[in-house]
Enzyme design. Structure first.
Site, PDB file in Angstrom:
ATOM      1  N   ASN A  46      14.761  19.297 -21.067  1.00 48.68           N
ATOM      2  CA  ASN A  46      13.561  18.525 -20.750  1.00 48.68           C
ATOM      3  C   ASN A  46      12.388  19.457 -21.059  1.00 48.68           C
ATOM      4  OD1 ASN A  46      11.386  17.173 -19.770  1.00 48.68           O
ATOM      5  ND2 ASN A  46      12.321  16.594 -17.813  1.00 48.68           N
TER       6      ASN A  46
ATOM      7  N   PRO B 222       7.503  23.310 -18.562  1.00 47.15           N
ATOM      8  CA  PRO B 222       6.441  23.636 -17.611  1.00 47.15           C
ATOM      9  C   PRO B 222       6.188  22.567 -16.544  1.00 47.15           C
ATOM     10  CG  PRO B 222       5.520  22.984 -19.723  1.00 47.15           C
ATOM     11  CD  PRO B 222       7.005  23.129 -19.930  1.00 47.15           C
ATOM     12  N   ASN B 223       5.925  23.054 -15.367  1.00 45.77           N
ATOM     13  CA  ASN B 223       5.539  22.251 -14.193  1.00 45.77           C
ATOM     14  C   ASN B 223       6.698  21.506 -13.548  1.00 45.77           C
ATOM     15  OD1 ASN B 223       2.688  22.912 -14.332  1.00 45.77           O
ATOM     16  ND2 ASN B 223       2.647  21.625 -16.154  1.00 45.77           N
TER      17      ASN B 223
ATOM     18  N   ARG C  78       4.127   5.186 -20.965  1.00 41.14           N
ATOM     19  CA  ARG C  78       3.009   5.976 -20.419  1.00 41.14           C
ATOM     20  C   ARG C  78       1.921   6.176 -21.490  1.00 41.14           C
ATOM     21  NH1 ARG C  78       5.323  11.044 -17.427  1.00 41.14           N
ATOM     22  NH2 ARG C  78       3.197  11.020 -16.610  1.00 41.14           N
TER      23      ARG C  78
ATOM     24  N   TYR D  78       7.930  10.424 -10.971  1.00 40.52           N
ATOM     25  CA  TYR D  78       9.081  11.329 -11.122  1.00 40.52           C
ATOM     26  C   TYR D  78      10.092  11.246  -9.979  1.00 40.52           C
ATOM     27  CZ  TYR D  78       6.055  13.380 -14.694  1.00 40.52           C
ATOM     28  OH  TYR D  78       5.257  13.568 -15.785  1.00 40.52           O
TER      29      TYR D  78
ATOM     30  N   ALA E 149       5.822  18.923 -21.024  1.00 37.26           N
ATOM     31  CA  ALA E 149       4.644  18.711 -21.889  1.00 37.26           C
ATOM     32  C   ALA E 149       4.813  19.314 -23.280  1.00 37.26           C
ATOM     33  CB  ALA E 149       3.404  19.278 -21.213  1.00 37.26           C
TER      34      ALA E 149
ATOM     35  N   ARG F 289       4.601  16.160  -5.834  1.00 36.48           N
ATOM     36  CA  ARG F 289       3.532  15.228  -6.209  1.00 36.48           C
ATOM     37  C   ARG F 289       4.088  14.178  -7.150  1.00 36.48           C
ATOM     38  NH1 ARG F 289       0.169  17.984  -9.796  1.00 36.48           N
ATOM     39  NH2 ARG F 289      -0.758  15.943 -10.046  1.00 36.48           N
TER      40      ARG F 289
ATOM     41  N   GLU G  89      17.870  15.631 -25.515  1.00 40.58           N
ATOM     42  CA  GLU G  89      16.535  15.638 -24.908  1.00 40.58           C
ATOM     43  C   GLU G  89      16.528  14.671 -23.720  1.00 40.58           C
ATOM     44  OE1 GLU G  89      13.576  14.439 -27.758  1.00 40.58           O
ATOM     45  OE2 GLU G  89      11.972  14.328 -26.246  1.00 40.58           O
TER      46      GLU G  89
ATOM     47  N   HIS H 171      14.112  13.071 -20.453  1.00 40.43           N
ATOM     48  CA  HIS H 171      12.865  12.908 -19.700  1.00 40.43           C
ATOM     49  C   HIS H 171      13.145  12.045 -18.483  1.00 40.43           C
ATOM     50  CE1 HIS H 171      10.569  14.767 -22.836  1.00 40.43           C
ATOM     51  NE2 HIS H 171      11.242  14.037 -23.691  1.00 40.43           N
TER      52      HIS H 171
HETATM   53  O1  CA2 Z   1       9.359  12.521 -17.744  1.00 33.64           O
HETATM   54  C1  CA2 Z   1       9.568  13.706 -17.961  1.00 33.64           C
HETATM   55  O2  CA2 Z   1      10.599  14.292 -17.617  1.00 33.64           O
HETATM   56  C2  CA2 Z   1       8.489  14.560 -18.647  1.00 33.64           C
HETATM   57  O3  CA2 Z   1       9.138  15.461 -19.531  1.00 33.64           O
HETATM   58  C3  CA2 Z   1       7.761  15.297 -17.525  1.00 33.64           C
HETATM   59  C4  CA2 Z   1       6.565  16.118 -18.017  1.00 33.64           C
HETATM   60  C5  CA2 Z   1       5.648  15.262 -18.906  1.00 33.64           C
HETATM   61  O4  CA2 Z   1       4.638  16.088 -19.465  1.00 33.64           O
HETATM   62  C6  CA2 Z   1       6.409  14.582 -20.038  1.00 33.64           C
HETATM   63  O5  CA2 Z   1       5.511  13.784 -20.765  1.00 33.64           O
HETATM   64  C7  CA2 Z   1       7.525  13.725 -19.472  1.00 33.64           C
HETATM   65  C8  CA2 Z   1       5.732  16.647 -16.828  1.00 33.64           C
HETATM   66  C9  CA2 Z   1       6.488  17.461 -15.840  1.00 33.64           C
HETATM   67  C10 CA2 Z   1       5.603  17.871 -14.694  1.00 33.64           C
HETATM   68  O6  CA2 Z   1       6.109  17.285 -13.504  1.00 33.64           O
HETATM   69  C11 CA2 Z   1       5.403  17.371 -12.348  1.00 33.64           C
HETATM   70  C12 CA2 Z   1       5.989  16.819 -11.243  1.00 33.64           C
HETATM   71  C13 CA2 Z   1       5.340  16.848 -10.040  1.00 33.64           C
HETATM   72  C14 CA2 Z   1       4.098  17.435  -9.933  1.00 33.64           C
HETATM   73  C15 CA2 Z   1       3.516  17.978 -11.037  1.00 33.64           C
HETATM   74  C16 CA2 Z   1       4.171  17.950 -12.249  1.00 33.64           C
END
Ligand code: CA2
Length: 148
Positions: free
Chosen positions: A75, A11-12, A108, A24, A78, A19, A99, A101
């Site tokens: 990946n 998700p997301n 974090r 990221y 969340a 953002r 896996e 990330h």
């Molecule tokens: O670091 C990663 O790849 C994560 O899997 C990314 C997830 C986070 O919940 C994990 O803890 C680590 C979040 C992805 C959402 O990414 C966004 C990027 C830009 C704007 C909003 C969300």
């Protein structure tokens, strides 16, 4: 033997590049898809690259991979930190799971330090940015070449 690798995004991740660039980076999910496509071509792997914001859909894709794919790169975003259901589906797939990330989850918030997936994965990559996807596919290439 199948050389199809399923790359799954939770998700997301469709929001990448819009953002949170300090966490990221600036790449979009389309950029990651292109990177994976190029890497898969180099390694003579077939690639299926998907993203969903719906947990049940991700679980259905994992189930369908069992008889068609050679490995899963995931990946879980969340859901990494919340979903026993995704872990159970990955175990049921009987496929090697890697896996990935983008960020270093261990640097974090505490709630990101635990993953339901890591213990059943053959490898875990975090903090390498989007290059982690490329490294995961390279590892799949090694695994498949070793199997013959
Ligand atoms: O670091 C990663 O790849 C994560 O899997 C990314 C997830 C986070 O919940 C994990 O803890 C680590 C979040 C992805 C959402 O990414 C966004 C990027 C830009 C704007 C909003 C969300």
């Amino acid at each position: 033997m199948s050389r199809t690798v399923l790359v799954l995004n939770g998700p997301n991740l469709n929001m990448l590049g819009t953002r949170e660039p300090t966490t990221y980076g600036h790449e979009t999910l389309a950029d990651i898809s292109s990177l994976c496509r190029q890497t898969a071509d180099e390694l003579e792997l077939n690639l299926e690259f998907r993203q969903t914001n719906h947990e049940g859909e991700l679980i259905d894709w994992i189930h369908q991979a069992r008889t068609r794919c050679a490995a899963i790169v995931i990946n879980p975003a969340a859901w990494t930190h919340t979903s026993v259901a995704i872990r159970d589906a990955l175990v049921a797939s009987e496929l090697p799971v890697i896996e990935v990330h983008i960020s270093n989850v261990h640097a974090r918030e505490k709630f990101r330090h635990h993953s339901f997936v890591s213990a059943i994965a053959v490898a875990v990559l975090c903090g390498f940015g989007v290059q982690g996807y490329r490294m995961a596919l390279q590892h799949v290439g090694h695994l498949l070449n070793a199997k013959g």
